[in-house]
Design a protein around this motif. Structure first.
Motif, PDB file in Angstrom:
ATOM      1  N   GLN A   1      48.860 -49.139  42.738  1.00 24.80           N
ATOM      2  CA  GLN A   1      49.190 -50.173  43.721  1.00 24.80           C
ATOM      3  C   GLN A   1      50.796 -50.811  43.463  1.00 24.80           C
ATOM      4  OE1 GLN A   1      46.495 -53.413  42.213  1.00 24.80           O
ATOM      5  NE2 GLN A   1      44.475 -52.371  43.142  1.00 24.80           N
ATOM      6  N   LYS A   2      51.217 -50.467  42.194  1.00 23.68           N
ATOM      7  CA  LYS A   2      52.497 -50.807  41.967  1.00 23.68           C
ATOM      8  C   LYS A   2      53.410 -49.804  42.414  1.00 23.68           C
ATOM      9  CE  LYS A   2      51.584 -53.740  37.780  1.00 23.68           C
ATOM     10  NZ  LYS A   2      51.620 -54.010  36.459  1.00 23.68           N
ATOM     11  N   GLU A   3      53.247 -48.561  42.235  1.00 30.43           N
ATOM     12  CA  GLU A   3      54.215 -47.640  42.494  1.00 30.43           C
ATOM     13  C   GLU A   3      53.509 -46.612  43.627  1.00 30.43           C
ATOM     14  OE1 GLU A   3      55.334 -45.871  38.814  1.00 30.43           O
ATOM     15  OE2 GLU A   3      54.384 -47.619  37.915  1.00 30.43           O
ATOM     16  N   GLY A   4      52.522 -46.682  44.087  1.00 34.34           N
ATOM     17  CA  GLY A   4      52.101 -45.628  44.907  1.00 34.34           C
ATOM     18  C   GLY A   4      51.571 -44.183  44.491  1.00 34.34           C
ATOM     19  N   VAL A   5      51.445 -43.493  45.304  1.00 34.52           N
ATOM     20  CA  VAL A   5      50.824 -42.203  44.577  1.00 34.52           C
ATOM     21  C   VAL A   5      52.013 -41.438  44.026  1.00 34.52           C
ATOM     22  CG1 VAL A   5      50.060 -39.997  45.139  1.00 34.52           C
ATOM     23  CG2 VAL A   5      49.160 -41.948  46.343  1.00 34.52           C
ATOM     24  N   ALA A   6      53.285 -41.633  44.442  1.00 32.94           N
ATOM     25  CA  ALA A   6      54.251 -41.194  43.714  1.00 32.94           C
ATOM     26  C   ALA A   6      54.363 -41.616  42.180  1.00 32.94           C
ATOM     27  CB  ALA A   6      55.701 -41.603  44.390  1.00 32.94           C
ATOM     28  N   GLY A   7      53.897 -42.571  41.937  1.00 32.84           N
ATOM     29  CA  GLY A   7      53.903 -43.193  40.567  1.00 32.84           C
ATOM     30  C   GLY A   7      53.167 -42.290  39.632  1.00 32.84           C
ATOM     31  N   LEU A   8      52.123 -41.613  40.107  1.00 34.67           N
ATOM     32  CA  LEU A   8      51.431 -40.585  39.410  1.00 34.67           C
ATOM     33  C   LEU A   8      51.955 -39.312  39.083  1.00 34.67           C
ATOM     34  CD1 LEU A   8      47.972 -41.168  41.290  1.00 34.67           C
ATOM     35  CD2 LEU A   8      48.645 -42.000  38.830  1.00 34.67           C
ATOM     36  N   TYR A   9      52.954 -39.024  39.931  1.00 39.76           N
ATOM     37  CA  TYR A   9      53.721 -37.791  39.626  1.00 39.76           C
ATOM     38  C   TYR A   9      55.475 -37.794  39.156  1.00 39.76           C
ATOM     39  CZ  TYR A   9      50.080 -35.147  42.054  1.00 39.76           C
ATOM     40  OH  TYR A   9      48.626 -34.804  42.056  1.00 39.76           O
ATOM     41  N   LYS A  10      55.594 -39.013  38.601  1.00 42.78           N
ATOM     42  CA  LYS A  10      56.799 -39.141  38.235  1.00 42.78           C
ATOM     43  C   LYS A  10      57.295 -38.390  36.940  1.00 42.78           C
ATOM     44  CE  LYS A  10      56.494 -43.655  35.496  1.00 42.78           C
ATOM     45  NZ  LYS A  10      57.176 -44.889  35.294  1.00 42.78           N
ATOM     46  N   GLY A  11      56.245 -37.912  36.386  1.00 41.78           N
ATOM     47  CA  GLY A  11      56.592 -37.228  35.332  1.00 41.78           C
ATOM     48  C   GLY A  11      56.367 -35.692  35.510  1.00 41.78           C
ATOM     49  N   LEU A  12      56.087 -35.277  36.637  1.00 42.30           N
ATOM     50  CA  LEU A  12      55.809 -33.862  37.188  1.00 42.30           C
ATOM     51  C   LEU A  12      56.933 -33.216  36.513  1.00 42.30           C
ATOM     52  CD1 LEU A  12      53.917 -31.783  38.160  1.00 42.30           C
ATOM     53  CD2 LEU A  12      55.088 -32.150  40.346  1.00 42.30           C
ATOM     54  N   TYR A  13      58.124 -33.272  36.700  1.00 39.69           N
ATOM     55  CA  TYR A  13      59.293 -32.201  36.465  1.00 39.69           C
ATOM     56  C   TYR A  13      59.187 -31.985  34.836  1.00 39.69           C
ATOM     57  CZ  TYR A  13      60.953 -32.661  41.243  1.00 39.69           C
ATOM     58  OH  TYR A  13      60.993 -32.348  42.740  1.00 39.69           O
ATOM     59  N   PRO A  14      59.223 -33.075  34.053  1.00 37.75           N
ATOM     60  CA  PRO A  14      59.107 -32.773  32.604  1.00 37.75           C
ATOM     61  C   PRO A  14      58.015 -32.256  32.093  1.00 37.75           C
ATOM     62  CG  PRO A  14      59.109 -35.258  33.092  1.00 37.75           C
ATOM     63  CD  PRO A  14      59.707 -34.514  34.464  1.00 37.75           C
ATOM     64  N   LEU A  15      56.771 -32.506  32.857  1.00 39.75           N
ATOM     65  CA  LEU A  15      55.736 -31.678  32.322  1.00 39.75           C
ATOM     66  C   LEU A  15      55.511 -30.303  32.635  1.00 39.75           C
ATOM     67  CD1 LEU A  15      52.541 -32.297  31.675  1.00 39.75           C
ATOM     68  CD2 LEU A  15      52.029 -32.520  34.065  1.00 39.75           C
ATOM     69  N   TRP A  16      56.071 -29.865  33.968  1.00 42.01           N
ATOM     70  CA  TRP A  16      56.418 -28.300  34.173  1.00 42.01           C
ATOM     71  C   TRP A  16      57.415 -27.972  32.994  1.00 42.01           C
ATOM     72  CZ3 TRP A  16      57.648 -29.292  40.007  1.00 42.01           C
ATOM     73  CH2 TRP A  16      56.603 -29.034  40.622  1.00 42.01           C
ATOM     74  N   GLY A  17      58.495 -28.640  32.520  1.00 39.54           N
ATOM     75  CA  GLY A  17      59.235 -28.400  31.633  1.00 39.54           C
ATOM     76  C   GLY A  17      58.741 -28.175  30.206  1.00 39.54           C
ATOM     77  N   ARG A  18      57.739 -28.955  29.888  1.00 42.73           N
ATOM     78  CA  ARG A  18      56.656 -28.879  28.743  1.00 42.73           C
ATOM     79  C   ARG A  18      55.651 -27.728  28.846  1.00 42.73           C
ATOM     80  NH1 ARG A  18      52.678 -33.778  27.453  1.00 42.73           N
ATOM     81  NH2 ARG A  18      51.333 -32.247  28.584  1.00 42.73           N
ATOM     82  N   GLN A  19      54.907 -27.731  29.937  1.00 48.05           N
ATOM     83  CA  GLN A  19      53.842 -27.039  30.086  1.00 48.05           C
ATOM     84  C   GLN A  19      53.947 -25.530  30.594  1.00 48.05           C
ATOM     85  OE1 GLN A  19      51.118 -29.244  28.305  1.00 48.05           O
ATOM     86  NE2 GLN A  19      50.504 -27.628  29.335  1.00 48.05           N
ATOM     87  N   ILE A  20      54.836 -25.232  31.336  1.00 44.08           N
ATOM     88  CA  ILE A  20      54.967 -23.827  31.564  1.00 44.08           C
ATOM     89  C   ILE A  20      55.595 -22.960  30.458  1.00 44.08           C
ATOM     90  CG2 ILE A  20      56.436 -22.130  33.085  1.00 44.08           C
ATOM     91  CD1 ILE A  20      56.230 -24.272  35.284  1.00 44.08           C
TER      92      ILE A  20
END
Length: 306
Positions: free
Chosen positions: A162-181
Motif C-alpha cells: 500500500q505504501k510502496e507498491g510491489v517494488a517495495g517488496l524488491y528493494k533489497g533484491l540486489y543486496p540479497l543477491w550479493g549475500r545469497q549468491i
C-alpha cells in the motif's frame, strides 16, 4: 561392498523430471522448517546488525524480548521466514540439481567439477532469490522495528504494498543477491568437496557405507560448509538488514549502501557474526541432513562423494 551397505533403489529415474521435482520438494522440506526453527536467533542477529547497542549480549536480548514481547515476540517474523525460505529452498536445491546436471553432463562435460558446482549454485540462487525477496523484505522489517512493523505476514504484505507498491517488496533484491549468491556458491561447492574429502580420508567409496552413515557425512560436511557460508556472506547480510530498515524513499540502492557504510564503517559490517556462524552452521548441517535423508527415503543416492 560391505554387507551393511545399503544400495539405494528407486523407481525414480536419475535426472528425469520426476527426479528434479523430488529434489525441489526436498529443498522445501529442508529449508522452510529449519530457517523457521532458528527465528529467535535470526531476530536477535537482525536487531543487533541494525543497532549494535540495542543489546549487550545474546542472552540479554532473549531475556529482554521475552520480558517485553512474550514468547510470540521471540518468534517475530516466523511466518514470512517459513514461506520465503520454502520458496527459496525449492529453487536453491531444485535448480541446483538441474544446473549441475546440464552444466556438468551436457554443456561442459570436461569442466572441473568445482567450477560446475560454483556455476550451478550461482545460477540456482539467482532464481531462488527472486522468489525469496518479498518475504525476506517483510521479515526484516518486522524483526528490526520495535514494536514490530506488522503483527503478521498478511499485515506486513498489505502495509508494504500500500505504501510502496510491489517494488517495495524488491528493494533489497540486489543486496540479497550479493549475500545469497556467494553464500550458496560456498555452501554447495564446499559441501561437495568436503564430502569428497571425508570419504577419501575414510578410505572407502561412499557406496561402501550404509545410508545412515552417508547422511552422517552429509551432516558433518554441511556444518563445515555452513561456517564458510556465514563468514563469506555476512557483510552483505548486514547490509540487507540495514537497507530494509533504513533506506529512504526514492533513494537508489547504491546511494543507500554508500550512506549506510559511512555510518557503520567496515567494523559495522561484522556485527552479529558469532551468532550467525552458530545459526548458519547449524542450519546448513541440518538442511543437508534433511535433504539427503529425504532422497534416501525415496531410494535416491545422497549428494556428493562421487
Amino acid at each position: 561392498m560391505s554387507k551393511n551397505a545399503q544400495k539405494p533403489k528407486s523407481t525414480i529415474e536419475l535426472y528425469s523430471p520426476t527426479y528434479f521435482a523430488a529434489c525441489t520438494l526436498g529443498g522445501i522440506i529442508a529449508c522452510g522448517p529449519t530457517h523457521t526453527s532458528v527465528t529467535p536467533l535470526d531476530l536477535v542477529k537482525c536487531r543487533r546488525q541494525v543497532d549494535s547497542s540495542i543489546y549487550k549480549s545474546n542472552a540479554q536480548a532473549f531475556r529482554k524480548i521475552y520480558a517485553t514481547e512474550g514468547l510470540r515476540g521471540i518468534f517475530t517474523g516466523w511466518a514470512p521466514t517459513y514461506v520465503g525460505y520454502s520458496f527459496q529452498g525449492a529453487g536453491k536445491y531444485g535448480f541446483y540439481e538441474v544446473f549441475k546436471y546440464y552444466y556438468g553432463e551436457k554443456l561442459f562435460p570436461n569442466a572441473p567439477k568445482t567450477l560446475v558446482y560454483l556455476g550451478a549454485s550461482a545460477s540456482a540462487e539467482f532464481l531462488a532469490d527472486i522468489a525469496l525477496c518479498p518475504w525476506e523484505s517483510i521479515k526484516v522489517r518486522m524483526q528490526t522495528t520495535i514494536p514490530p512493523y506488522a503483527k503478521g505476514l498478511g499485515e506486513g504484505w498489505s502495509k508494504v504494498t500500500q505504501k510502496e507498491g510491489v517494488a517495495g517488496l524488491y528493494k533489497g533484491l540486489y543486496p540479497l543477491w550479493g549475500r545469497q549468491i556467494p553464500y550458496t556458491m560456498v555452501k554447495f561447492a564446499s559441501f561437495e568437496k568436503t564430502v569428497e574429502l571425508i570419504y577419501k580420508q575414510l578410505g572407502k567409496p561412499k557406496e561402501a557405507y550404509t545410508t545412515l552413515q552417508q547422511t552422517g557425512v552429509s551432516f558433518l560436511g554441511g556444518y563445515i560448509a555452513g561456517i564458510g557460508c556465514a563468514v563469506v556472506s555476512h557483510p552483505a547480510d548486514v547490509m540487507v538488514s540495514k537497507l530494509n530498515a533504513d533506506r529512504k524513499p526514492g533513494e537508489g540502492a547504491m546511494t543507500a549502501v554508500g550512506r549506510i557504510y559511512q555510518n557503520i564503517g567496515f567494523k559495522g559490517l561484522w556485527n552479529g557474526l558469532p551468532v550467525r556462524i552458530v545459526m548458519i552452521g547449524t542450519l546448513t548441517a541440518f538442511q543437508w541432513l534433511i535433504y539427503d535423508s529425504f532422497k534416501v527415503y525415496l531410494g535416491l543416492p545422497t549428494t556428493g562423494g562421487h
